[in-house]
Design a protein around this motif. Sequence first.
Motif, short mmCIF file in Angstrom:
data_model
loop_
_atom_site.label_atom_id
_atom_site.label_comp_id
_atom_site.label_asym_id
_atom_site.label_seq_id
_atom_site.Cartn_x
_atom_site.Cartn_y
_atom_site.Cartn_z
N MET A 1 -0.58 10.28 4.51
CA MET A 1 -0.49 9.06 3.72
C MET A 1 0.10 9.42 2.37
N MET A 2 1.08 8.68 1.92
CA MET A 2 1.70 8.94 0.63
C MET A 2 0.76 8.50 -0.48
N ALA A 3 0.75 9.25 -1.58
CA ALA A 3 -0.15 8.96 -2.69
C ALA A 3 0.06 7.56 -3.22
N GLU A 4 1.31 7.11 -3.30
CA GLU A 4 1.60 5.80 -3.85
C GLU A 4 1.01 4.68 -2.99
N GLN A 5 0.68 4.99 -1.74
CA GLN A 5 0.12 3.98 -0.85
C GLN A 5 -1.40 4.04 -0.78
N PHE A 6 -1.99 5.00 -1.48
CA PHE A 6 -3.43 5.18 -1.46
C PHE A 6 -4.11 3.94 -2.02
N VAL A 22 -3.10 3.79 -6.23
CA VAL A 22 -2.54 4.86 -7.05
C VAL A 22 -1.03 4.85 -6.82
N ARG A 23 -0.29 4.82 -7.91
CA ARG A 23 1.17 4.81 -7.81
C ARG A 23 1.77 5.62 -8.97
N ALA A 24 3.07 5.85 -8.89
CA ALA A 24 3.78 6.51 -9.98
C ALA A 24 3.75 5.59 -11.21
N ALA A 25 3.60 6.19 -12.38
CA ALA A 25 3.61 5.42 -13.62
C ALA A 25 5.01 4.86 -13.86
N ARG A 26 5.04 3.71 -14.54
CA ARG A 26 6.29 3.05 -14.88
C ARG A 26 6.37 2.84 -16.39
N PHE A 61 3.32 11.37 -14.44
CA PHE A 61 2.10 10.58 -14.41
C PHE A 61 1.93 9.70 -13.18
N LYS A 62 0.68 9.63 -12.76
CA LYS A 62 0.22 8.67 -11.75
C LYS A 62 -0.77 7.74 -12.45
N VAL A 63 -0.81 6.50 -12.01
CA VAL A 63 -1.81 5.58 -12.52
C VAL A 63 -2.56 4.95 -11.36
N ALA A 64 -3.81 4.62 -11.61
CA ALA A 64 -4.58 3.80 -10.68
C ALA A 64 -4.60 2.41 -11.30
N VAL A 65 -4.20 1.43 -10.51
CA VAL A 65 -4.14 0.06 -10.99
C VAL A 65 -4.93 -0.84 -10.04
N ALA A 66 -5.39 -1.96 -10.57
CA ALA A 66 -6.09 -2.93 -9.75
C ALA A 66 -5.15 -3.40 -8.64
N ALA A 67 -5.65 -3.49 -7.42
CA ALA A 67 -4.81 -3.87 -6.29
C ALA A 67 -4.21 -5.27 -6.45
N SER A 97 -15.58 1.72 -17.44
CA SER A 97 -16.19 0.79 -16.49
C SER A 97 -15.79 1.07 -15.04
N PHE A 98 -14.86 2.02 -14.82
CA PHE A 98 -14.44 2.35 -13.46
C PHE A 98 -14.73 3.79 -13.09
N GLN A 99 -15.49 4.49 -13.92
CA GLN A 99 -15.87 5.86 -13.60
C GLN A 99 -16.92 5.86 -12.49
N GLN A 100 -17.00 6.95 -11.77
CA GLN A 100 -17.94 7.14 -10.66
C GLN A 100 -17.57 6.31 -9.43
N GLY A 101 -16.35 5.79 -9.39
CA GLY A 101 -15.95 4.95 -8.26
C GLY A 101 -14.81 5.49 -7.44
N GLY A 102 -14.44 6.74 -7.65
CA GLY A 102 -13.38 7.34 -6.85
C GLY A 102 -12.00 7.27 -7.46
N VAL A 103 -11.86 6.63 -8.61
CA VAL A 103 -10.54 6.49 -9.25
C VAL A 103 -10.02 7.87 -9.67
N GLY A 104 -10.82 8.65 -10.36
CA GLY A 104 -10.39 9.97 -10.80
C GLY A 104 -10.05 10.88 -9.63
N ARG A 105 -10.89 10.86 -8.63
CA ARG A 105 -10.65 11.68 -7.44
C ARG A 105 -9.33 11.27 -6.78
N ALA A 106 -9.09 9.99 -6.63
CA ALA A 106 -7.85 9.51 -6.00
C ALA A 106 -6.63 9.94 -6.81
N LEU A 107 -6.74 9.88 -8.13
CA LEU A 107 -5.62 10.31 -8.98
C LEU A 107 -5.34 11.80 -8.82
N VAL A 108 -6.38 12.63 -8.84
CA VAL A 108 -6.18 14.07 -8.69
C VAL A 108 -5.62 14.39 -7.31
#
Length: 174
Positions: A1-6, A22-26, A61-67, A97-108
């Motif tokens: 699975m590509m990271a940008e599709q996570f 998670v996608r590439a930063a713009r 950079f990668k960013v996690a954004v709201a779907a 407010s989004f810590q402990q929810g998998g955002v950091g892990r998904a980014l790494v």
Amino acid sequence: MMAEQFQTAGKRAHGPALPFVVRAARMDDVRAIYALLQFFAGRNLLLGRSLSSLYDHLRDFKVAVAADNDRQVLGVCSLHICWENLAEIRSLAVAESFQQGGVGRALVLACLDEARNFGISRVFTLTYQPEFFKKINFRPIDKNELPHKVWSDCINCPMFPDCNEESLIWEAGE
């Protein structure tokens, strides 16, 4: 699975989980990335980055954004290539407010996928959160084992030369 599709759902401190991607930063993410990094830099939890530096290194950079709102940056992480077979995870920050929810892990994990795609099998980090990285198969490494080139940002850090960040490394196949 590509990271940008996570895509997954992250816990929120208040309210239901929020799906994120998670996608590439713009370019239009830079101001939000800057604000997030400055927030944590102000607490001496990471090294702040100038707007100029963010524009210069945007491709790192990668960013996690709201779907449902890809302008709502929940977290950020960078993969900085240092040398032939060595990269660094840096500037990992997740909105409180989004810590402990998998955002950091998904980014790494997205950054590690990118390292693999580049043929890089060693990725290190300097962190105040070593336990987080140990859960993603990073292991401690003596800072002296890293090339001197990796310390170029350290001279700009307010904690230099009394840094108490821990160094950890991830190696493909471990």
